[in-house]
Design an enzyme around this catalytic site. Structure first.
Site, PDB file in Angstrom:
ATOM      1  N   ASP A 218       0.820  -1.216   0.000  1.00  0.00           N
ATOM      2  CA  ASP A 218       0.000   0.000   0.000  1.00  0.00           C
ATOM      3  C   ASP A 218       0.852   1.264   0.000  1.00  0.00           C
ATOM      4  O   ASP A 218       0.319   2.365  -0.057  1.00  0.00           O
ATOM      5  CB  ASP A 218      -0.920  -0.011   1.228  1.00  0.00           C
ATOM      6  CG  ASP A 218      -2.033   1.016   1.146  1.00  0.00           C
ATOM      7  OD1 ASP A 218      -2.431   1.375   0.026  1.00  0.00           O
ATOM      8  OD2 ASP A 218      -2.499   1.485   2.198  1.00  0.00           O
ATOM      9  N   SER A 242      -7.419   6.007  -0.598  1.00  0.00           N
ATOM     10  CA  SER A 242      -7.576   4.689  -1.222  1.00  0.00           C
ATOM     11  C   SER A 242      -9.032   4.238  -1.164  1.00  0.00           C
ATOM     12  O   SER A 242      -9.696   4.407  -0.136  1.00  0.00           O
ATOM     13  CB  SER A 242      -6.697   3.659  -0.507  1.00  0.00           C
ATOM     14  OG  SER A 242      -5.342   4.047  -0.546  1.00  0.00           O
ATOM     15  N   GLN A 292      -4.747  -0.900  -7.163  1.00  0.00           N
ATOM     16  CA  GLN A 292      -5.505  -0.088  -6.220  1.00  0.00           C
ATOM     17  C   GLN A 292      -6.095   1.116  -6.948  1.00  0.00           C
ATOM     18  O   GLN A 292      -5.409   1.764  -7.738  1.00  0.00           O
ATOM     19  CB  GLN A 292      -4.605   0.409  -5.085  1.00  0.00           C
ATOM     20  CG  GLN A 292      -5.333   1.229  -4.025  1.00  0.00           C
ATOM     21  CD  GLN A 292      -4.405   1.691  -2.909  1.00  0.00           C
ATOM     22  OE1 GLN A 292      -3.951   2.819  -2.901  1.00  0.00           O
ATOM     23  NE2 GLN A 292      -4.117   0.782  -1.974  1.00  0.00           N
TER      24      GLN A 292
END
Length: 302
Positions: A218, A242, A292
């Site tokens: 991430d 996100s 993502q």
């Protein structure tokens, strides 16, 4: 192992391992799943839980309901609400299916009786089969030829740097110029490359290594969206959050060995940007693939 002061590096990694040590609960107030766990948070100065942390904890929670020979190979999750670092997180695991080779688990992470993350993960008994993989990029400088992010930002005395980036349990060595600084000459690129590894020895446990890689995956995966647009993290009015996270593990990993994160952004539209990444071992094997989507907006000045 690391240019970071050894006691600091070990303390940062110990913090990650502690965060990944979940306690079992007999029941939980907000959940209707069959298995319950609770975990603590790594401090973050903005008060929000780091998304990679809650994804990694969800991997550990799901794996805790499975035999050791079933390892995670994929997950798909949605960030539903911002988490509060001052509150513990409860994890409810639903056992969706156990087949001969594959098992599926749904995990909901809760704070204050509402879900902050909803995730489905799939696990597989390790087995042999067909193989092919993308090739690791060549011609790049090695990890020790690139500056560590902490050194790049050494003069930045802000909570984001001193209380968050400096306490990350991973060494991060960008190949391209960092977007944490405003004066970059090469920001408009289609791709960026980052070397990373745990900043001190992490151990052999395959579940914890897979979870730690989810944590690290991430890091800055939406940064290529900014790079394509010629923006930096300090651009006025920038708002980034996100929305989801997907990940596929292609083989076992050791997070205390150098890995190359190749990141790009295939598209941005409607206030959303997509980040896509491939994680390679330093020896060239493709370890994982990550995607993502995030909210990426420039707020107009009032």
């Amino acid at each position: 192992m690391s240019d970071i002061e050894p006691t600091t590096a070990k303390a940062n990694v110990d913090t990650l391992r502690k965060v990944l040590e979940l306690d079992s609960l007999s029941s939980a107030s907000a959940t209707r799943e069959s298995d319950y766990f609770v975990g603590q948070n790594q401090y973050k100065p903005d008060g929000r839980v780091f998304g990679g942390q809650v994804v990694a904890q969800s991997v550990v929670a799901a794996a805790s309901t499975l035999p050791d020979d079933r390892l995670i190979h994929s997950l798909h999750g949605y960030f539903l609400r911002a988490g509060d670092v001052s509150e513990p997180i409860e994890f409810g695991v639903e056992r969706l299916r156990d087949g001969r080779s594959f098992s599926a688990r749904r995990v909901h992470a809760y704070q204050k009786d509402v879900p902050i993350l909803s995730l489905i993960a799939s696990f597989q008994v390790e087995q042999e089969g067909l193989e092919h993989a993308e090739t690791m990029p060549s011609g790049l400088p090695g990890p020790l030829e690139c500056p560590e992010l902490r050194d790049i930002l050494a003069g930045q005395d802000t909570p984001q740097v001193t209380e968050w980036l400096n306490k990350r349990p991973f060494e991060i060595r960008p190949v391209e110029a960092s977007l944490y600084l405003t004066s970059t000459d090469d920001r408009q690129r289609e791709r960026q490359h980052v070397w990373f590894r745990a900043s001190s020895p992490f151990g052999d446990d395959p579940v914890l290594n897979a979870a730690a890689l989810a944590y690290a995956s991430d890091f800055n995966l939406l940064e290529p969206v900014l790079r394509r647009q010629g923006l930096s993290w300090t651009s006025p009015g920038l708002r980034v959050a996100s929305l989801d996270h997907a990940m596929w593990w292609h083989r076992r990993v050791r997070v205390d060995e150098w890995m190359l994160y190749v990141q790009e952004s295939p598209a941005a539209q409607g206030g959303r940007g997509l980040g896509y990444g491939r994680i390679f071992a330093q020896t060239g094997e493709l370890l994982a693939t990550v995607a993502q989507e995030g909210m990426v907006r420039i707020k107009a000045p009032q």
